[in-house]
Motif scaffolding. Structure first.
Motif, short mmCIF file in Angstrom:
data_model
loop_
_atom_site.label_atom_id
_atom_site.label_comp_id
_atom_site.label_asym_id
_atom_site.label_seq_id
_atom_site.Cartn_x
_atom_site.Cartn_y
_atom_site.Cartn_z
N GLU A 1 0.45 18.74 -4.51
CA GLU A 1 0.27 17.62 -3.59
C GLU A 1 -0.62 18.00 -2.42
O GLU A 1 -0.45 17.54 -1.30
N ARG A 2 -1.60 18.87 -2.72
CA ARG A 2 -2.62 19.21 -1.74
C ARG A 2 -3.99 18.88 -2.31
O ARG A 2 -4.22 19.08 -3.51
N LEU A 3 -4.89 18.40 -1.46
CA LEU A 3 -6.28 18.25 -1.83
C LEU A 3 -7.01 19.50 -1.35
O LEU A 3 -6.81 19.93 -0.22
N ILE A 4 -7.84 20.05 -2.22
CA ILE A 4 -8.59 21.26 -1.89
C ILE A 4 -10.08 20.93 -1.95
O ILE A 4 -10.54 20.30 -2.90
N PHE A 5 -10.81 21.36 -0.92
CA PHE A 5 -12.26 21.22 -0.95
C PHE A 5 -12.90 22.44 -0.29
O PHE A 5 -12.23 23.23 0.37
N VAL B 1 -4.85 8.77 1.48
CA VAL B 1 -3.83 9.75 1.87
C VAL B 1 -4.05 10.12 3.33
O VAL B 1 -5.16 10.06 3.85
N ARG B 2 -2.97 10.46 3.97
CA ARG B 2 -3.02 11.00 5.32
C ARG B 2 -2.29 12.34 5.28
O ARG B 2 -1.32 12.51 4.55
N GLY B 3 -2.80 13.27 6.07
CA GLY B 3 -2.17 14.58 6.07
C GLY B 3 -2.77 15.50 7.09
O GLY B 3 -3.44 15.06 8.03
N ARG B 4 -2.52 16.78 6.87
CA ARG B 4 -2.97 17.83 7.78
C ARG B 4 -3.88 18.79 7.03
O ARG B 4 -3.53 19.28 5.96
N VAL C 1 -0.78 16.63 1.93
CA VAL C 1 -0.58 15.18 2.00
C VAL C 1 0.80 14.87 2.55
O VAL C 1 1.81 15.36 2.05
N GLU C 2 0.84 14.04 3.57
CA GLU C 2 2.09 13.59 4.17
C GLU C 2 2.40 12.15 3.80
O GLU C 2 3.56 11.74 3.83
N GLU C 3 1.37 11.39 3.45
CA GLU C 3 1.55 9.98 3.09
C GLU C 3 0.48 9.59 2.08
O GLU C 3 -0.68 9.99 2.21
N ILE C 4 0.87 8.84 1.07
CA ILE C 4 -0.08 8.36 0.07
C ILE C 4 0.19 6.89 -0.19
O ILE C 4 1.35 6.47 -0.25
N SER C 5 -0.87 6.11 -0.31
CA SER C 5 -0.71 4.69 -0.64
C SER C 5 -1.88 4.26 -1.50
O SER C 5 -2.99 4.75 -1.35
N GLY C 6 -1.59 3.37 -2.42
CA GLY C 6 -2.63 2.88 -3.31
C GLY C 6 -2.48 1.41 -3.58
O GLY C 6 -1.37 0.86 -3.54
N ARG C 7 -3.60 0.77 -3.83
CA ARG C 7 -3.63 -0.65 -4.15
C ARG C 7 -4.63 -0.86 -5.28
O ARG C 7 -5.65 -0.20 -5.37
N ARG C 8 -4.31 -1.84 -6.12
CA ARG C 8 -5.25 -2.30 -7.14
C ARG C 8 -5.47 -3.78 -6.88
O ARG C 8 -4.52 -4.51 -6.61
N PHE C 9 -6.72 -4.18 -6.95
CA PHE C 9 -7.09 -5.56 -6.62
C PHE C 9 -7.73 -6.23 -7.82
O PHE C 9 -8.64 -5.66 -8.44
#
Length: 142
Positions: free
Chosen positions: A47-51, A85-88, A121-129
């Motif tokens: 649950e981490r994004l790495i770049f 996503v929001r995080g640190r 990642v501390e918060e994740i949200s997704g939407r499909r339209f």
């Protein structure tokens, strides 16, 4: 929301799956009292994004204020998907930076990038339209 509602909230696991299926998004970060947004390629490690990055404003911004947001979007036909996503952010050093060796993330352009950054990642949200885009149907034939 009804089944006819054009906005569909994604379950967190659907949002994670969407992130795993992609590798390019936009990172938003604070820099000297302003919000900046830059494109980056990434990979997931749990649950981490790495770049990867280099010395510069992006690295300075995420180290001066680790509060970041990240977004990936996609439009396919009449559907759009967006995951935020929001995080640190934290630079990985020493042994921790070797996580990059087992992930499919390398610079896309021929510039040196040797700093590994993880976003926890501390918060994740997704939407499909479901898109209507009436202007596409109303275009004159030609």
């Amino acid at each position: 929301m009804s089944d006819r509602d054009p906005v569909h909230v994604l379950h967190p696991e659907e949002s994670w799956r969407f992130l795993r299926e992609h590798e390019f998004g936009r990172l938003a970060f604070h820099l000297v009292g302003e919000v900046h947004i830059v494109p980056i390629n990434y990979a997931l490690d749990g649950e981490r994004l790495i770049f990867m990055t280099a010395e510069g404003s992006k690295l300075f911004g995420v180290t001066a204020n680790s509060d970041v947001a990240f977004e990936v979007d996609e439009i396919v036909g009449d559907r759009a998907t967006s995951v935020i996503v929001r995080g640190r952010a934290k630079t990985l050093e020493g042994q921790a930076a070797y996580v990059i060796e087992r992930l499919p993330v390398r610079p896309w352009i021929d510039t040196p990038k040797s700093v590994v950054v993880a976003i926890q990642v501390e918060e994740i949200s997704g939407r499909r339209f479901d898109l209507t885009r009436p202007w596409l149907r109303d275009l004159p034939a030609g």
